[in-house]
Design a protein around this motif. Structure first.
Motif, PDB file in Angstrom:
ATOM      1  N   MET A   1       0.913  -1.150   0.010  1.00  0.00           N
ATOM      2  CA  MET A   1      -0.014   0.075  -0.010  1.00  0.00           C
ATOM      3  C   MET A   1       0.892   1.270  -0.068  1.00  0.00           C
ATOM      4  SD  MET A   1      -2.801   0.959   0.105  1.00  0.00           S
ATOM      5  CE  MET A   1      -3.857   2.743   0.166  1.00  0.00           C
ATOM      6  N   LYS A   2       0.694   2.304  -0.937  1.00  0.00           N
ATOM      7  CA  LYS A   2       1.218   3.292  -0.977  1.00  0.00           C
ATOM      8  C   LYS A   2       0.789   4.413  -0.140  1.00  0.00           C
ATOM      9  CE  LYS A   2       1.708   4.838  -5.120  1.00  0.00           C
ATOM     10  NZ  LYS A   2       2.137   5.433  -6.284  1.00  0.00           N
ATOM     11  N   HIS A   3       1.542   5.424   0.511  1.00  0.00           N
ATOM     12  CA  HIS A   3       1.412   6.130   1.312  1.00  0.00           C
ATOM     13  C   HIS A   3       2.007   7.423   0.810  1.00  0.00           C
ATOM     14  CE1 HIS A   3      -1.078   4.033   4.299  1.00  0.00           C
ATOM     15  NE2 HIS A   3      -0.011   2.966   4.226  1.00  0.00           N
ATOM     16  N   GLU A   4       2.356   7.613  -0.486  1.00  0.00           N
ATOM     17  CA  GLU A   4       3.040   8.844  -0.831  1.00  0.00           C
ATOM     18  C   GLU A   4       1.946  10.015  -0.670  1.00  0.00           C
ATOM     19  OE1 GLU A   4       4.410   8.579  -4.979  1.00  0.00           O
ATOM     20  OE2 GLU A   4       5.491   6.939  -4.209  1.00  0.00           O
ATOM     21  N   ASN A   5       2.603  11.131  -0.429  1.00  0.00           N
ATOM     22  CA  ASN A   5       1.971  12.385  -0.177  1.00  0.00           C
ATOM     23  C   ASN A   5       1.015  12.563   0.890  1.00  0.00           C
ATOM     24  OD1 ASN A   5       2.859  12.744  -2.716  1.00  0.00           O
ATOM     25  ND2 ASN A   5       1.319  12.114  -3.834  1.00  0.00           N
ATOM     26  N   SER A   6       1.008  11.763   1.919  1.00  0.00           N
ATOM     27  CA  SER A   6       0.465  11.653   3.363  1.00  0.00           C
ATOM     28  C   SER A   6       1.152  12.621   3.850  1.00  0.00           C
ATOM     29  CB  SER A   6       0.253  10.369   3.800  1.00  0.00           C
ATOM     30  OG  SER A   6       1.626   9.678   4.022  1.00  0.00           O
ATOM     31  N   ILE A   7       0.742  13.403   4.969  1.00  0.00           N
ATOM     32  CA  ILE A   7       1.071  14.449   5.807  1.00  0.00           C
ATOM     33  C   ILE A   7       1.215  13.926   7.122  1.00  0.00           C
ATOM     34  CG2 ILE A   7       1.133  16.850   6.293  1.00  0.00           C
ATOM     35  CD1 ILE A   7      -0.618  17.209   4.088  1.00  0.00           C
ATOM     36  N   THR A   8       2.314  14.001   7.729  1.00  0.00           N
ATOM     37  CA  THR A   8       2.351  13.820   9.306  1.00  0.00           C
ATOM     38  C   THR A   8       2.887  14.834   9.968  1.00  0.00           C
ATOM     39  OG1 THR A   8       3.171  11.716   8.625  1.00  0.00           O
ATOM     40  CG2 THR A   8       3.504  12.183  11.033  1.00  0.00           C
ATOM     41  N   VAL A   9       2.089  15.339  10.958  1.00  0.00           N
ATOM     42  CA  VAL A   9       2.085  16.669  11.883  1.00  0.00           C
ATOM     43  C   VAL A   9       2.443  16.253  13.159  1.00  0.00           C
ATOM     44  CG1 VAL A   9       1.262  18.870  12.483  1.00  0.00           C
ATOM     45  CG2 VAL A   9       1.164  18.089  10.107  1.00  0.00           C
ATOM     46  N   ARG A  10       3.572  16.645  13.796  1.00  0.00           N
ATOM     47  CA  ARG A  10       3.579  16.242  15.353  1.00  0.00           C
ATOM     48  C   ARG A  10       4.008  17.456  15.917  1.00  0.00           C
ATOM     49  NH1 ARG A  10       1.110  12.719  13.673  1.00  0.00           N
ATOM     50  NH2 ARG A  10       1.486  10.581  13.463  1.00  0.00           N
ATOM     51  N   HIS A  11       3.191  17.776  17.147  1.00  0.00           N
ATOM     52  CA  HIS A  11       3.451  18.856  17.907  1.00  0.00           C
ATOM     53  C   HIS A  11       3.898  20.057  17.482  1.00  0.00           C
ATOM     54  CE1 HIS A  11       3.430  15.496  21.020  1.00  0.00           C
ATOM     55  NE2 HIS A  11       4.198  14.943  20.506  1.00  0.00           N
ATOM     56  N   LEU A  12       3.146  20.370  16.398  1.00  0.00           N
ATOM     57  CA  LEU A  12       3.328  21.675  15.810  1.00  0.00           C
ATOM     58  C   LEU A  12       3.054  22.849  16.695  1.00  0.00           C
ATOM     59  CD1 LEU A  12       3.967  23.055  12.945  1.00  0.00           C
ATOM     60  CD2 LEU A  12       1.614  23.001  12.272  1.00  0.00           C
ATOM     61  N   THR A  13       3.920  23.866  16.547  1.00  0.00           N
ATOM     62  CA  THR A  13       3.523  25.076  17.667  1.00  0.00           C
ATOM     63  C   THR A  13       4.398  26.015  16.944  1.00  0.00           C
ATOM     64  OG1 THR A  13       4.028  23.670  19.580  1.00  0.00           O
ATOM     65  CG2 THR A  13       4.087  25.934  19.955  1.00  0.00           C
ATOM     66  N   LYS A  14       3.340  27.302  16.845  1.00  0.00           N
ATOM     67  CA  LYS A  14       3.917  28.512  16.218  1.00  0.00           C
ATOM     68  C   LYS A  14       3.386  29.657  17.083  1.00  0.00           C
ATOM     69  CE  LYS A  14       5.621  31.588  13.461  1.00  0.00           C
ATOM     70  NZ  LYS A  14       6.986  31.655  12.919  1.00  0.00           N
ATOM     71  N   LYS A  15       4.495  30.572  17.541  1.00  0.00           N
ATOM     72  CA  LYS A  15       4.201  31.618  18.419  1.00  0.00           C
ATOM     73  C   LYS A  15       4.494  33.046  17.515  1.00  0.00           C
ATOM     74  CE  LYS A  15       5.412  29.274  22.615  1.00  0.00           C
ATOM     75  NZ  LYS A  15       6.450  29.028  23.401  1.00  0.00           N
ATOM     76  N   TYR A  16       3.709  33.981  17.870  1.00  0.00           N
ATOM     77  CA  TYR A  16       4.020  35.291  17.270  1.00  0.00           C
ATOM     78  C   TYR A  16       4.104  36.106  18.694  1.00  0.00           C
ATOM     79  CZ  TYR A  16       1.872  34.165  12.836  1.00  0.00           C
ATOM     80  OH  TYR A  16       1.972  33.299  11.700  1.00  0.00           O
ATOM     81  N   GLY A  17       5.158  36.522  18.950  1.00  0.00           N
ATOM     82  CA  GLY A  17       5.638  37.044  20.025  1.00  0.00           C
ATOM     83  C   GLY A  17       5.051  36.157  21.455  1.00  0.00           C
ATOM     84  N   THR A  18       4.306  36.833  22.116  1.00  0.00           N
ATOM     85  CA  THR A  18       3.810  36.012  23.379  1.00  0.00           C
ATOM     86  C   THR A  18       2.659  35.141  23.008  1.00  0.00           C
ATOM     87  OG1 THR A  18       2.753  37.828  23.897  1.00  0.00           O
ATOM     88  CG2 THR A  18       4.823  37.585  25.054  1.00  0.00           C
ATOM     89  N   LYS A  19       1.961  35.268  21.847  1.00  0.00           N
ATOM     90  CA  LYS A  19       0.767  34.842  21.372  1.00  0.00           C
ATOM     91  C   LYS A  19       1.025  33.392  20.790  1.00  0.00           C
ATOM     92  CE  LYS A  19      -3.368  34.503  19.869  1.00  0.00           C
ATOM     93  NZ  LYS A  19      -4.749  34.502  20.639  1.00  0.00           N
ATOM     94  N   THR A  20       0.372  32.263  21.204  1.00  0.00           N
ATOM     95  CA  THR A  20       0.695  30.920  20.671  1.00  0.00           C
ATOM     96  C   THR A  20      -0.491  30.605  19.594  1.00  0.00           C
ATOM     97  OG1 THR A  20       1.699  30.312  22.812  1.00  0.00           O
ATOM     98  CG2 THR A  20       1.027  28.542  21.235  1.00  0.00           C
ATOM     99  N   ALA A  21      -0.136  31.067  18.511  1.00  0.00           N
ATOM    100  CA  ALA A  21      -1.136  30.834  17.459  1.00  0.00           C
ATOM    101  C   ALA A  21      -1.471  29.301  17.173  1.00  0.00           C
ATOM    102  CB  ALA A  21      -0.872  31.386  16.080  1.00  0.00           C
ATOM    103  N   VAL A  22      -0.612  28.332  17.221  1.00  0.00           N
ATOM    104  CA  VAL A  22      -0.819  27.094  17.049  1.00  0.00           C
ATOM    105  C   VAL A  22       0.116  26.526  18.009  1.00  0.00           C
ATOM    106  CG1 VAL A  22      -0.340  25.142  15.403  1.00  0.00           C
ATOM    107  CG2 VAL A  22      -0.745  27.256  14.246  1.00  0.00           C
ATOM    108  N   ASP A  23      -0.785  25.525  18.990  1.00  0.00           N
ATOM    109  CA  ASP A  23      -0.248  25.244  20.208  1.00  0.00           C
ATOM    110  C   ASP A  23      -0.377  23.781  20.144  1.00  0.00           C
ATOM    111  OD1 ASP A  23       0.270  25.127  22.837  1.00  0.00           O
ATOM    112  OD2 ASP A  23      -1.378  26.029  23.588  1.00  0.00           O
ATOM    113  N   ASP A  24       0.935  23.022  19.795  1.00  0.00           N
ATOM    114  CA  ASP A  24       1.006  21.651  19.987  1.00  0.00           C
ATOM    115  C   ASP A  24      -0.001  20.821  19.362  1.00  0.00           C
ATOM    116  OD1 ASP A  24       2.087  19.510  20.752  1.00  0.00           O
ATOM    117  OD2 ASP A  24       1.608  19.493  22.841  1.00  0.00           O
ATOM    118  N   ILE A  25      -0.194  20.806  17.990  1.00  0.00           N
ATOM    119  CA  ILE A  25      -1.158  20.103  17.263  1.00  0.00           C
ATOM    120  C   ILE A  25      -0.553  18.804  16.408  1.00  0.00           C
ATOM    121  CG2 ILE A  25      -2.888  22.098  17.114  1.00  0.00           C
ATOM    122  CD1 ILE A  25      -1.980  22.042  14.063  1.00  0.00           C
ATOM    123  N   SER A  26      -1.143  17.780  16.582  1.00  0.00           N
ATOM    124  CA  SER A  26      -0.730  16.516  15.872  1.00  0.00           C
ATOM    125  C   SER A  26      -1.840  16.083  14.970  1.00  0.00           C
ATOM    126  CB  SER A  26      -0.262  15.683  16.940  1.00  0.00           C
ATOM    127  OG  SER A  26       0.854  15.958  17.809  1.00  0.00           O
TER     128      SER A  26
END
Ligand SMILES: Nc1ncnc2c1ncn2[C@@H]1O[C@H](COP(=O)(O)OP(=O)(O)O)[C@@H](O)[C@H]1O
Ligand SMILES: [Mg+2]
Length: 246
Positions: free
Chosen positions: A1-26
């Motif tokens: 079974m091919k899984h090409e082009n599937s996406i795996t996201v682990r603990h993604l976090t992005k802050k703008y200054g003190t603002k956490t816009a994306v907070d540990d998403i998987s």
């Protein structure tokens, strides 16, 4: 079974200054499926998309694309992405045709004239080919934005609020286009319209204040939220936001 082009996201976090816009998403997106990030304004959807397509550097976490040559980071496979940003990327002074050709040049697409004809026909834009971006209706502008994103035949397509502000008919037309991609293109879309996520997505992640409050197929979300089998996504969403059983 091919899984090409599937996406795996682990603990993604992005802050703008003190603002956490994306907070540990998987989450995972299976190849060829449609995945929706659903949430109200400010939930972090656009920020997550920008991280996923390599437009911004996350503060923490990993994003991996399964490719022929193994798992790769966004920056290493950007040529396989198509993006229709929340603010359309349509050139206002260029015609429909010129906007499409420009994408061909940017991505180094072979046979640009032929591909342009094909995309014009596929998106019902042939009659508008000489219309300038600024003269297009909202629906047509969005359609062109998505046509531009698909011009290079991307393996992964990002649609950030593809139907924001469109009337019902224009929205339904765009839904058909997204439907037609299922099985061929991995689609990640964001929306704050419940019915859009319900109509299009194989799996939905409900985002709230940068976090994923619930995730699954519609049926799984019903179960998780304790709503019955007839509950719409709106019922489920309200239950989740009220801090139901999720
Ligand atoms: N460039 C930026 N600088 C500072 N704050 C930002 C920036 N972009 C987004 N934010 C903030 O991050 C949060 C998430 O925004 P966004 O990802 O645009 O959410 P959504 O797309 O779900 O509406 C919001 O509180 C927003 O104000
Ligand atoms: Mg947004």
């Amino acid at each position: 079974m091919k899984h090409e082009n599937s996406i795996t996201v682990r603990h993604l976090t992005k802050k703008y200054g003190t603002k956490t816009a994306v907070d540990d998403i998987s989450f995972d997106v299976e190849a060829g499926t449609v995945f929706a990030l659903l949430g109200t304004n400010g939930a972090g959807k656009t920020t997550a998309v920008k991280c996923l397509c390599g437009l911004t550097e996350p503060d923490a976490g990993e994003i991996g694309y399964d490719t022929e040559t193994g798992l790769r980071a966004p920056m290493d496979c950007r040529e396989h992405f198509g993006l229709s940003p929340q603010e359309n990327a349509v050139g206002m002074h260029l015609t429909v045709e010129e906007n499409l050709r420009l994408m061909g040049k940017i991505y180094g697409v072979p046979h640009i004239p032929e591909r342009t004809e094909q995309v014009l026909a596929q998106f019902g834009l042939t009659e508008e080919r000489r219309t300038r971006g600024k003269a297009l209706s909202g629906g047509m502008g969005r359609r062109l934005s998505i046509a531009m994103a698909l011009f290079s035949r991307p393996k992964v397509l990002f649609l950030d609020e593809p139907t924001l502000g469109l009337d019902v008919l224009a929205r339904r037309e765009l839904w058909k286009i997204v439907e037609s991609l299922r099985g061929q293109t991995t689609v990640l879309l964001t929306t704050h319209y419940m019915e859009e996520a319900q109509a299009l997505a194989d799996r939905i992640a409900v985002m709230q204040k940068g976090k994923i409050a619930a995730m699954g197929t519609l049926e799984e979300l019903r179960e998780q939220s304790g709503t019955d089998s007839t509950a719409s996504l709106e019922d489920i969403f309200v239950r989740i936001m009220e801090g139901g059983s999720v």
